[in-house]
Write a protein that holds these residues in place. Structure first.
Motif, PDB file in Angstrom:
ATOM      1  N   UNK A   1      -6.141   6.639  -2.413  1.00 43.43           N
ATOM      2  CA  UNK A   1      -5.294   7.911  -3.880  1.00 43.43           C
ATOM      3  C   UNK A   1      -4.784   6.682  -5.002  1.00 43.43           C
ATOM      4  N   UNK A   2      -5.726   6.447  -6.389  1.00 43.08           N
ATOM      5  CA  UNK A   2      -4.895   6.223  -6.943  1.00 43.08           C
ATOM      6  C   UNK A   2      -4.196   6.679  -7.959  1.00 43.08           C
ATOM      7  N   UNK A   3      -2.405   5.749  -8.310  1.00 37.92           N
ATOM      8  CA  UNK A   3      -2.046   6.901  -9.130  1.00 37.92           C
ATOM      9  C   UNK A   3      -1.118   6.198 -10.132  1.00 37.92           C
ATOM     10  N   UNK A   4      -2.360   5.286 -10.931  1.00 38.20           N
ATOM     11  CA  UNK A   4      -1.630   4.466 -11.949  1.00 38.20           C
ATOM     12  C   UNK A   4      -3.320   5.151 -13.241  1.00 38.20           C
ATOM     13  N   UNK A   5      -2.601   4.304 -14.156  1.00 39.21           N
ATOM     14  CA  UNK A   5      -3.624   4.534 -15.570  1.00 39.21           C
ATOM     15  C   UNK A   5      -4.941   4.005 -15.496  1.00 39.21           C
ATOM     16  N   UNK A   6      -4.083   2.097 -15.085  1.00 37.83           N
ATOM     17  CA  UNK A   6      -4.839   1.503 -14.861  1.00 37.83           C
ATOM     18  C   UNK A   6      -5.017   0.715 -13.213  1.00 37.83           C
TER      19      UNK A   6
ATOM     20  N   UNK B   1      -8.080  -1.646 -12.448  1.00 30.10           N
ATOM     21  CA  UNK B   1      -8.032  -2.303 -12.925  1.00 30.10           C
ATOM     22  C   UNK B   1      -7.649  -3.397 -12.391  1.00 30.10           C
ATOM     23  N   UNK B   2      -5.826  -3.268 -13.767  1.00 32.03           N
ATOM     24  CA  UNK B   2      -4.684  -3.964 -13.234  1.00 32.03           C
ATOM     25  C   UNK B   2      -4.344  -4.258 -12.184  1.00 32.03           C
ATOM     26  N   UNK B   3      -4.253  -2.947 -11.805  1.00 31.24           N
ATOM     27  CA  UNK B   3      -3.280  -3.392 -10.619  1.00 31.24           C
ATOM     28  C   UNK B   3      -3.701  -3.757  -8.314  1.00 31.24           C
TER      29      UNK B   3
ATOM     30  N   UNK C   1      -7.600  -7.813  -0.161  1.00 32.05           N
ATOM     31  CA  UNK C   1      -8.876  -8.543  -0.144  1.00 32.05           C
ATOM     32  C   UNK C   1      -9.940  -9.093  -0.411  1.00 32.05           C
ATOM     33  N   UNK C   2     -10.187  -6.818  -0.706  1.00 30.12           N
ATOM     34  CA  UNK C   2     -11.553  -6.892  -1.504  1.00 30.12           C
ATOM     35  C   UNK C   2     -11.389  -5.293  -1.888  1.00 30.12           C
ATOM     36  N   UNK C   3     -12.087  -5.133  -3.172  1.00 25.14           N
ATOM     37  CA  UNK C   3     -11.422  -4.080  -3.655  1.00 25.14           C
ATOM     38  C   UNK C   3     -13.194  -3.374  -4.732  1.00 25.14           C
ATOM     39  N   UNK C   4     -13.561  -2.456  -3.701  1.00 21.12           N
ATOM     40  CA  UNK C   4     -14.615  -1.883  -4.661  1.00 21.12           C
ATOM     41  C   UNK C   4     -14.841  -0.001  -5.335  1.00 21.12           C
ATOM     42  N   UNK C   5     -15.627   0.865  -5.804  1.00 26.48           N
ATOM     43  CA  UNK C   5     -15.618   1.710  -5.827  1.00 26.48           C
ATOM     44  C   UNK C   5     -16.888   2.663  -5.529  1.00 26.48           C
ATOM     45  N   UNK C   6     -16.845   3.410  -4.437  1.00 25.94           N
ATOM     46  CA  UNK C   6     -17.522   4.406  -3.637  1.00 25.94           C
ATOM     47  C   UNK C   6     -17.385   5.948  -4.031  1.00 25.94           C
ATOM     48  N   UNK C   7     -18.325   6.526  -4.831  1.00 27.66           N
ATOM     49  CA  UNK C   7     -18.922   7.583  -4.830  1.00 27.66           C
ATOM     50  C   UNK C   7     -17.766   8.516  -5.603  1.00 27.66           C
ATOM     51  N   UNK C   8     -16.996   7.506  -6.923  1.00 28.68           N
ATOM     52  CA  UNK C   8     -15.554   7.619  -7.603  1.00 28.68           C
ATOM     53  C   UNK C   8     -14.689   7.580  -6.666  1.00 28.68           C
ATOM     54  N   UNK C   9     -14.042   6.578  -6.065  1.00 24.61           N
ATOM     55  CA  UNK C   9     -13.365   6.201  -5.233  1.00 24.61           C
ATOM     56  C   UNK C   9     -12.882   5.381  -4.560  1.00 24.61           C
ATOM     57  N   UNK C  10     -12.190   4.774  -4.996  1.00 22.50           N
ATOM     58  CA  UNK C  10     -11.398   3.046  -4.593  1.00 22.50           C
ATOM     59  C   UNK C  10     -11.206   3.215  -3.090  1.00 22.50           C
ATOM     60  N   UNK C  11     -11.497   2.175  -2.558  1.00 23.32           N
ATOM     61  CA  UNK C  11     -11.825   1.501  -1.485  1.00 23.32           C
ATOM     62  C   UNK C  11     -11.587   0.082  -1.443  1.00 23.32           C
ATOM     63  N   UNK C  12     -10.029  -0.236  -0.861  1.00 24.18           N
ATOM     64  CA  UNK C  12      -9.883  -1.671  -0.750  1.00 24.18           C
ATOM     65  C   UNK C  12     -10.030  -2.353   0.748  1.00 24.18           C
ATOM     66  N   UNK C  13      -9.630  -3.521   0.861  1.00 21.11           N
ATOM     67  CA  UNK C  13      -9.533  -4.679   1.886  1.00 21.11           C
ATOM     68  C   UNK C  13      -7.704  -4.930   1.602  1.00 21.11           C
TER      69      UNK C  13
END
Length: 173
Positions: free
Chosen positions: A25-30, A32-34, A51-63
């Motif tokens: 749940x992203x709590x920053x306006x940026x 891509x920077x974080x 380790x990895x970043x992707x967007x899935x259906x408008x939600x940020x998913x990270x490894x």
């Protein structure tokens, strides 16, 4: 080098898949920077690396490095993610401000009289709003738009309000 401060950038949600990915749940306006491969973040002072970043259906998913599977990341659900950033860092867009830059600024009326301080920045659906503690001890909410807050001077530590009745006082009808 500038002093570093800790800012909250996200809250970990549910595990996503079986390979150790987790929703944020992203709590920053940026975001891509974080959030990018190799980004250094912290959970309760403990360093983690993205380790990895992707967007899935408008939600940020990270490894995360060291969290190889679903079971490992499930233990992180609900944890706050923070980043250490330079205290003098500015947003990437001109005429934008981080909350931490605005909170504490002196509020001046249109003729330059001190009328209060910015206590908080509220992010409401329609627009951002400055929560101002007035000199009389009252709390006022002022939409953070150029028509009402035409000047923000971080170097001087002030915001100036427009000459609009009712911003900081009740108007009798």
């Amino acid at each position: 080098m500038s002093e570093l401060i800790e800012v909250t950038v996200g809250r970990l949600g549910r595990a996503h898949g079986i390979k150790g990915d987790i929703a944020v749940d992203v709590l920053t306006d940026e975001p891509g920077r974080r959030f990018h491969e190799g980004a250094e973040l912290f959970i309760e002072g403990r360093r983690i690396e993205v380790s990895r970043v992707r967007w899935n259906r408008g939600r940020l998913v990270v490894g995360l490095v060291g969290y190889p599977d679903r079971t490992a990341v499930e233990a992180l659900t609900g944890a706050l993610l923070t980043a250490r950033v330079p205290a003098d860092e500015s947003p990437s867009e001109p005429e934008e401000y981080f909350d931490r830059q605005l909170v504490g600024l002196l509020v001046l009326d249109h003729v330059g009289r001190e009328v209060g301080r910015v206590e908080d920045v509220l992010h409401l659906p329609a627009q951002d709003v400055l929560q101002i503690a007035t000199a009389s001890g009252e709390e006022r909410l002022v939409p953070f738009v150029a028509a009402l807050v035409p000047e923000v001077d971080l170097a001087a530590g002030v915001v100036r309000l427009a000459d609009v009745g009712g911003l900081l006082e009740d108007i009798d009808e």
